[in-house]
Structures are given as structure tokens and as C-alpha cells.
Design a protein around this motif. Structure first.
Motif, short mmCIF file in Angstrom:
data_model
loop_
_atom_site.label_atom_id
_atom_site.label_comp_id
_atom_site.label_asym_id
_atom_site.label_seq_id
_atom_site.Cartn_x
_atom_site.Cartn_y
_atom_site.Cartn_z
N ALA A 154 -4.52 9.72 7.29
CA ALA A 154 -3.81 9.36 6.05
C ALA A 154 -4.48 8.17 5.37
CB ALA A 154 -2.35 9.06 6.36
N PHE A 155 -4.91 7.20 6.17
CA PHE A 155 -5.57 6.02 5.61
C PHE A 155 -6.89 6.41 4.94
CE2 PHE A 155 -8.76 2.67 6.19
CZ PHE A 155 -8.20 1.66 5.43
N VAL A 185 -2.89 9.38 -3.44
CA VAL A 185 -2.89 8.00 -2.93
C VAL A 185 -1.47 7.58 -2.56
CG1 VAL A 185 -3.34 5.58 -3.50
CG2 VAL A 185 -4.94 7.34 -4.23
N ALA A 186 -0.50 7.88 -3.43
CA ALA A 186 0.89 7.51 -3.15
C ALA A 186 1.42 8.22 -1.92
CB ALA A 186 1.76 7.82 -4.37
N ALA A 187 1.14 9.53 -1.80
CA ALA A 187 1.64 10.30 -0.66
C ALA A 187 0.97 9.87 0.64
CB ALA A 187 1.41 11.79 -0.91
N GLY A 233 0.81 -1.22 0.00
CA GLY A 233 0.00 0.00 0.00
C GLY A 233 0.84 1.26 0.00
N MET A 234 2.06 1.18 0.51
CA MET A 234 2.95 2.33 0.49
C MET A 234 3.62 2.53 -0.87
SD MET A 234 4.72 1.61 4.21
CE MET A 234 5.88 2.98 4.20
N ALA A 235 3.92 1.42 -1.55
CA ALA A 235 4.76 1.51 -2.76
C ALA A 235 4.01 1.36 -4.07
CB ALA A 235 5.86 0.45 -2.68
N GLY A 261 -0.48 6.99 1.28
CA GLY A 261 -0.05 5.63 1.62
C GLY A 261 1.29 5.62 2.32
N ALA A 262 2.23 6.41 1.81
CA ALA A 262 3.54 6.51 2.46
C ALA A 262 3.40 7.14 3.85
CB ALA A 262 4.48 7.34 1.59
N ALA A 263 2.59 8.20 3.97
CA ALA A 263 2.40 8.85 5.26
C ALA A 263 1.75 7.92 6.27
CB ALA A 263 1.55 10.11 5.08
N SER A 264 0.79 7.13 5.83
CA SER A 264 0.11 6.20 6.73
C SER A 264 1.11 5.22 7.35
CB SER A 264 -0.97 5.44 5.96
OG SER A 264 -1.59 4.47 6.77
N GLY A 265 1.96 4.65 6.51
CA GLY A 265 2.96 3.72 7.03
C GLY A 265 3.95 4.39 7.96
N MET A 266 4.36 5.61 7.62
CA MET A 266 5.36 6.30 8.43
C MET A 266 4.81 6.67 9.80
SD MET A 266 7.26 8.63 5.53
CE MET A 266 8.53 9.25 6.63
#
Length: 439
Positions: free
Chosen positions: A101-102, A131-133, A25-27, A135-140
Motif C-alpha cells: 500500500a505504501f 493515493v487516498a485509498a 498521509g491517511m487524510a 494511504g488509508a489502507a497503509s495505516g489500517m
């Protein structure tokens, strides 16, 4: 199996399952967005076909990731109520931000999936960027919460309870940025290589398929950049671990005695009883230099700490070695791919290289699982480093082996369903061919 071990096993199994979908989901949104951007820029129809196919697969991964992530949030409260009661007010901010973020990711993923012919192309691309940004923020943000467990900050303890809570200081604890950067690059590397491996396998059977060639180039670009930068972020994180969690560093390196010019160990199998790590290749002074920038800097050994706060040394050391070895293997393949693209202008010309990419497909995810073993096992016996032990945080409810076995079965079924759906997606891939050379 004790209830504590059952609770830890259930949490470990849930995290190990969910992390695969969280990483995708992040990548994957980045890969999709780059493919669509390439179509808007160059006009090749194969690029928009690729973006559409990847988006369908991502939707499957996102759905399962959302379910498994929800299960994890419930498990935190049900299995570790004392931890959540004590730390909830401190780590509430990163979890809340992760929720925002999610939600953004879910909303704009819907726009992206169903807006191909309904919104202007540039607006559609912008939805993919969001979506890309997000997804990365959610994981971080989730990693920020975990980093706080490794290096707790932003509060004082009064009468056994946290007080004077500073949410921003807790969010930006000493491990948050190094750990989040390391995880984000790992996500891009693992996902990029996994996707590249799938398309490389397809090219071995259909070498003129333009769809798989374009996919291989883009996947290796994202995965390769992540793999090449990963050792730098690992060094950044290792310096934070050396400063704030010296016992974790000692376990990861099999360092039993404090010494200057401490060696970096490659391989080896820690002998806890004899307090040494035989069979390792030792590079003198390199660990001291990597951890502190000085070959003469002392590295604290496990012997400086009471044995009741030692993590499981062998498991941490072996997991760390696996993570590093696989990371460097991916980096070498990435550098080989860059050389081939620069000199030969083709990544699909060599079957040996394609087989190497296929073999590398699972390496990133194995490295991520091993890295989380180091992160979590290396902190034991603490759930909050130096403050609360894991044994003190577990629920008093008996019979925890029952939900552990039940959820294990559910995850096995979910994994099988996901594999079947993704295999079907790959088999239905378009088959545009490369033009034959003239003359």
C-alpha cells in the motif's frame, strides 16, 4: 533509566512522532482529491489552487513520514528482537500488505504531483483517488498488526513456539476491524480540524479570502464527519476491549472492583493504594450498558487480576479521559459548523466560531496520542497480550539510553524543519477575494 525503560521510551517517542505524519498521509490525500473533484465539477479556479497547495504540503509530510516509518521498522528488530523472532511469521502479512500500500501511495503521489499538465484531468483525479485509498489502507494494515498484539489469534502455542499459523485469522483478529475503523476516523477528524484551524486563523486576518473560505469548508466537512462518527466507532471498539481485554477497560475506567450496574466515570484520579477513583462524576449503569448492552451486566474490576499484570492505572485512566473529552469537544464544534452552514450559509461570519476552530486545531492529534497511550500502556506488562511480556522481548544490548537521546534530538530537528516549511507554505497562500455584495 533502565535499558527496558529506555527501549520503551524510544519506541514511544518514535511512534508519537511518526503517528502525526502517518495520520496526515491517511487524510490529506482525501482533502486534496475532493478539492480537485470540486474544481472539475464546478470550474472554480480557487479549488485547483487549493489542491495544488495542499499537495505541496502533503509531499513534505509524506517524506518525513516515510523516513520516520523506516526508522520504526528498524527499531522493531533492533529493540525487540525476541518479539520479532516469535511473532514475525504471524504479523508478516499485515506488514507486507502495508508495504504494498505504501509503494502504491508513493508511486501515485509522484504521478499526482508531477502530472498536472502531463495527464488528462480525470486520470489525474484517479491518481489522487489511488493515493487516498492506499494511504488509508497503509495505516489500517499497520493497525491490524497492533490489534493482533492486543488480541492475538491465528496460531497455536506448542513448546513455547507458535505453530499452525493462519495468517488470515491473525490479520482479522477480534480487534482488527474495530481498532482500524476507529483509527481511520481519528485520522480524518484530526487532520481535518488541524487544516481547518490553519485556514480559520488566516480568515481572522483576511475575512474575504476565498481560498481560505473554500479550504475551511472542505476541511471541516471531512474533519466534522470523522468527529461525529468517532464516538460510534469508539463504542464499537470498547465492546471488543470489554470482551477480550477486560483489564484494560477496568484501568481506563478506574474500575477496581467487579460490580453490576457499573458506572461510567467522567474525570477522577485513581487511588491505586485505596482501590478507588475519587473526584469522578459517576453515571450509574452506563458502563455496563455501553460495554455489554445491559445495565445489569457485570464489569470485571482490577481486583480480579494479580497486581503484577495491572497496567499503569492512573496513566491509562487519565489518557482515556483526555481522549474522550477532546473527541466530544471536536464533535460539538463539528455540529456547530453544520448548523452554521445550513442556517447561515457561512462558516466565516463569526469571529468567535473561527477562534473556536483555531483552538480546536491540535485537539485531534492530542486525542490520537492519548488514545495510543491507552492502547499501549493498557496492554502492559504484555507486548503480546497474555503471551509475551515486554520485559522478555527487549534486546539484551546495554546502553539503550544513548540511541533514545540521539533519536529524540533528531526528531526535534525534523519537527522544526517541517514546521518552518509548512509555515512558509501557508504564508505563500493565494489571496483571491470574495466579491462584495451589490447594492
Amino acid at each position: 533509566m533502565s535499558d527496558l525503560i529506555a527501549a520503551r521510551s524510544q519506541m514511544a517517542m518514535s511512534l508519537a512522532f511518526h503517528i502525526v505524519f502517518a495520520v496526515a498521509g491517511m487524510a490529506m490525500p482525501l482533502l486534496i482529491t475532493l478539492s480537485e473533484w470540486r474544481w472539475l465539477r464546478g470550474g472554480q479556479e480557487v479549488d485547483v489552487l487549493l489542491a495544488r497547495r495542499w499537495a505541496k504540503g502533503t509531499a513534505v509530510l509524506f517524506a518525513v513520514g516515510a523516513v520516520s516509518g523506516t526508522v520504526l521498522s528498524f527499531e522493531l528488530g533492533l529493540l525487540w528482537p525476541k518479539f520479532m523472532s516469535w511473532a514475525g511469521a504471524i504479523i508478516g502479512m499485515p506488514f507486507s500488505l502495508e508495504g504494498f500500500a505504501f509503494f502504491a501511495e508513493a508511486i501515485f503521489l509522484g504521478v499526482y504531483l508531477y502530472g498536472w499538465e502531463r495527464v488528462p484531468p480525470r486520470a489525474h483525479l484517479a491518481a489522487g483517488v489511488v493515493v487516498a485509498a492506499s494511504g488509508a489502507a497503509s495505516g489500517m494494515f499497520v493497525v491490524f498488526a497492533n490489534a493482533w498484539m492486543n488480541t492475538p489469534a491465528g496460531f497455536r502455542v506448542l513448546n513455547g513456539q507458535p505453530t499452525d499459523i493462519q495468517p488470515i485469522a491473525a490479520l482479522l483478529n477480534p480487534s482488527s476491524v474495530p481498532q482500524a475503523v476507529h483509527m481511520l476516523l481519528a485520522a480524518y477528524a484530526a487532520t481535518g480540524f488541524a487544516v481547518a484551524g490553519i485556514h480559520a486563523y488566516a480568515l481572522l486576518h483576511d475575512g474575504r479570502n476565498l481560498f481560505h473560505r473554500r479550504a475551511l469548508e472542505l476541511a471541516l466537512l471531512v474533519g466534522g464527519i470523522g468527529a461525529v462518527l468517532q464516538p460510534l466507532s469508539g463504542d464499537f471498539l470498547a465492546r471488543a476491549v470489554a470482551q477480550y481485554q477486560p483489564i484494560k477497560l477496568a484501568a481506563a475506567e478506574g474500575q477496581f472492583e467487579t460490580e453490576v450496574r457499573a458506572p461510567l466515570r467522567i474525570g477522577g484520579w485513581p487511588d491505586v493504594e485505596r482501590r478507588r477513583t475519587p473526584y469522578a462524576i459517576e453515571l450509574p449503569g452506563l458502563l455496563s450498558y455501553l460495554a455489554h448492552g445491559d445495565v445489569d451486566a457485570p464489569i470485571r474490576g482490577l481486583g480480579e487480576f494479580p497486581e503484577d499484570v495491572w497496567p499503569p492505572v492512573t496513566a491509562v485512566h487519565v489518557s482515556f479521559q483526555v481522549m474522550v473529552a477532546l473527541g466530544f469537544a471536536m464533535m460539538l464544534i463539528a455540529l456547530s459548523a453544520a448548523w452554521r452552514q445550513w442556517r447561515l450559509r457561512s462558516l466565516a461570519a463569526s469571529r468567535v466560531f473561527l477562534w473556536a476552530v483555531v483552538a480546536s486545531a491540535p485537539l485531534g492529534f492530542i486525542a490520537i496520542e492519548a488514545g495510543w497511550f491507552v492502547t499501549e500502556l493498557g496492554r502492559q506488562p504484555w507486548i503480546i497480550q497474555g503471551i509475551m511480556r515486554t520485559a522478555d522481548a527487549v534486546t539484551p544490548m546495554p546502553g539503550l539510553i544513548v540511541p533514545f537521546l540521539a533519536f529524540t534530538g533528531i526528531y526535534v530537528v525534523l519537527a522544526a524543519v517541517v514546521v518552518i516549511l509548512l509555515v512558509r507554505q501557508v504564508r505563500e497562500s493565494p489571496r483571491p477575494t470574495m466579491p462584495l455584495p451589490q447594492g
